[in-house]
Design a protein around this motif. Sequence first.
Motif, PDB file in Angstrom:
ATOM      1  N   ASP A   1       0.962  -1.284   0.017  1.00 36.33           N
ATOM      2  CA  ASP A   1      -0.126   0.100  -0.035  1.00 36.33           C
ATOM      3  C   ASP A   1       0.777   1.482  -0.064  1.00 36.33           C
ATOM      4  OD1 ASP A   1      -2.561  -1.203  -0.066  1.00 36.33           O
ATOM      5  OD2 ASP A   1      -2.926  -1.260   2.043  1.00 36.33           O
ATOM      6  N   GLU A   2       1.884   1.458   0.867  1.00 41.34           N
ATOM      7  CA  GLU A   2       2.736   2.458   1.036  1.00 41.34           C
ATOM      8  C   GLU A   2       3.556   2.675  -0.310  1.00 41.34           C
ATOM      9  OE1 GLU A   2       5.292   2.477   4.480  1.00 41.34           O
ATOM     10  OE2 GLU A   2       3.487   2.202   5.902  1.00 41.34           O
ATOM     11  N   LEU A   3       4.016   1.618  -0.710  1.00 34.32           N
ATOM     12  CA  LEU A   3       4.770   1.517  -1.939  1.00 34.32           C
ATOM     13  C   LEU A   3       3.917   2.068  -3.322  1.00 34.32           C
ATOM     14  CD1 LEU A   3       7.180   0.718  -3.730  1.00 34.32           C
ATOM     15  CD2 LEU A   3       6.270  -1.679  -4.309  1.00 34.32           C
ATOM     16  N   GLY A   4       2.769   1.423  -3.483  1.00 29.83           N
ATOM     17  CA  GLY A   4       1.688   2.040  -4.266  1.00 29.83           C
ATOM     18  C   GLY A   4       1.454   3.629  -4.211  1.00 29.83           C
ATOM     19  N   ASN A   5       1.497   4.114  -3.036  1.00 24.45           N
ATOM     20  CA  ASN A   5       1.262   5.497  -2.570  1.00 24.45           C
ATOM     21  C   ASN A   5       2.467   6.287  -2.976  1.00 24.45           C
ATOM     22  OD1 ASN A   5      -1.321   5.234  -1.697  1.00 24.45           O
ATOM     23  ND2 ASN A   5      -0.752   5.075   0.381  1.00 24.45           N
TER      24      ASN A   5
END
Length: 196
Positions: free
Chosen positions: A152-156
């Motif tokens: 999720d953080e990587l996607g953001n």
Amino acid sequence: MGALTHASLVEYLLEEAYEVAEAIEDGHPDAELQGELGDVLLQVVLHARLAEERGSFTFDDVARGLGAKMVRRNPHVFRPDGSLQDSFPATLEEIEQKWDAVKRAERPERRHAFDGIPEALPALAKAQKSLDRADRAGLGLPAGVPVPANEDELGNLLLAVVRSARDGGMDAERALRAAVGRYQRDQGHQNDQAPS
């Protein structure tokens, strides 16, 4: 509507493949996944039918070729007659080594780790595939940056990079595609017998 051709059907094949990926990633019910897989299979049937009409190959040829390829490329799973092996390799690394050796023997014209990676892949997929191939071939990898704790953080983070590129008038897809191309060119000359 004009005559169906392999070229005219490409957009539908890609669209159906993305719909399968979406059904899997979004956790859709199995019935929906089954339907999406059927849509992809329909595309395969259409392409095979076009080839059959010009006397090239049939759907049965495609299926037989796939079966033979799976047996040939997975000697850790199948015996040459197609029956299952009594035991399997213990690690993913052993499986990858066997797979790479078979592919090298099948495609000796592929001399570099990056040969056979589709040019049309989206830039992120092409980057991932290129790095996987380079790592398995023992090529140098580009510098990394600290990785976020989860996807999720990587996607953001990726979305923020794309937004910054957009705000700066740059095309993130084109920029990454060019960077992957430069990386492949820089690494490609160093490896004459890599997995494909």
